[in-house]
Design an enzyme around this catalytic site. Structure first.
Site, short mmCIF file in Angstrom:
data_model
loop_
_atom_site.label_atom_id
_atom_site.label_comp_id
_atom_site.label_asym_id
_atom_site.label_seq_id
_atom_site.Cartn_x
_atom_site.Cartn_y
_atom_site.Cartn_z
N PRO A 125 -93.61 -39.58 60.35
CG PRO A 125 -94.72 -41.47 61.05
CD PRO A 125 -94.78 -39.95 60.48
CD GLU B 139 -103.66 -45.24 59.98
OE1 GLU B 139 -102.66 -45.66 60.03
OE2 GLU B 139 -104.38 -44.83 61.12
#
Ligand SMILES: C[S@@+](CC[C@H](N)C(=O)[O-])C[C@H]1O[C@@H](n2cnc3c(N)ncnc32)[C@H](O)[C@@H]1O
Length: 244
Positions: free
Chosen positions: A97, A124
């Site tokens: 992202p 993560e």
């Protein structure tokens, strides 16, 4: 270098979940592209490159915090092995992202490549040294967070392959798509001419191709102005090009 027309665009997908890609890559347009020899999809399980006796690929973050981080070793070894499986090196895309937002222009660029290696994250995300030590190009599919890079990789493969010459049935099918010329696509209709009181615009039934082209252009421009004025601001010049 530009891809030769007849050569397949090769995708190598580095993932912890290769099994999620199967039906997606086999179905419809992507499957047909492979059958026509225009695209190839190679799946590689990053876990196969772990040297941990339990095949672990993640670990706790230094400094504390929630979740797990993907370790360097398996990702470096997986990339290096896959890189050597074919020539050229192609583009190495990390799905994250935090990357450049994927759009139609980048899909078009990718469709002209010989090879794209896609790296899907989980947990993560990646140990920062993967970004530092490997020639990654960071790409995001939008300002939201997925739980893994697989859905993002599927979006990139799909949008790219349909732009490879010869993949879509009709020569101009991709040319009128939204974003192809900086505009959203005009409204589309098919049979019947009337459905629950809603009718097809008369001009589309007229057989007057010049009038249809003008109507579509005007509709596309108006729709873009209402929904995505930001596109018009950057593409003002191209909006006029087919107006005759
Ligand atoms: C839960 S996300 C990790 C997000 C990371 N903690 C961050 O904030 O940047 C796990 C993986 O999903 C993928 N991913 C999530 N959102 C994405 C997006 N918008 N575009 C591309 N890949 C994405 C990436 O591969 C990422 O490593």
């Amino acid at each position: 270098m530009a891809r030769e027309e007849q050569r397949a665009l090769r995708f190598d997908i580095l993932t912890l979940f290769p099994e999620v890609f199967g039906p997606f890559l086999d179905a419809t347009m992507l499957g047909i592209a492979r059958e026509k020899g225009l695209a190839e999809y190679h799946l590689h399980n990053i876990r196969d490159y772990s040297r941990d006796k339990h095949h672990k690929v993640d670990d706790r973050p230094y400094g504390g915090g929630p979740g797990m981080v993907m370790r360097c070793g398996p990702v470096f070894r997986c990339y290096e092995a896959v890189r050597e499986m074919a020539e050229p090196a192609g583009r190495f895309v990390m799905l994250t992202p935090q990357g450049r937002t994927f759009d139609q222009a980048l899909a078009r660029e990718f469709s002209r490549s010989d090879r794209i290696i896609l790296l899907c994250g989980r947990y993560e995300g990646f140990d920062e040294r993967i970004r530092e030590g490997l020639p990654v190009e960071e790409v995001s599919i939008g300002d939201f967070v997925l739980s893994g890079g697989e859905a993002a990789a599927m979006a990139v493969v799909d949008a790219t392959v349909r732009l490879v010459p010869g993949v879509l049935g009709h020569r101009d099918a991709a040319a009128s798509d939204s974003f192809a010329d900086g505009l959203l696509e005009h409204p589309q209709y098919t049979r019947p001419p009337e459905f629950r009181g809603m009718t097809v615009p008369q001009v589309l039934l007229s057989g007057n191709h010049a009038a249809i082209a003008r109507w579509r252009r005007a509709q596309a421009t108006e729709r873009t102005r209402r929904r995505r004025a930001d596109l018009l601001n950057t593409q003002t010049a191209t909006t006029e090009k087919n107006d005759g």
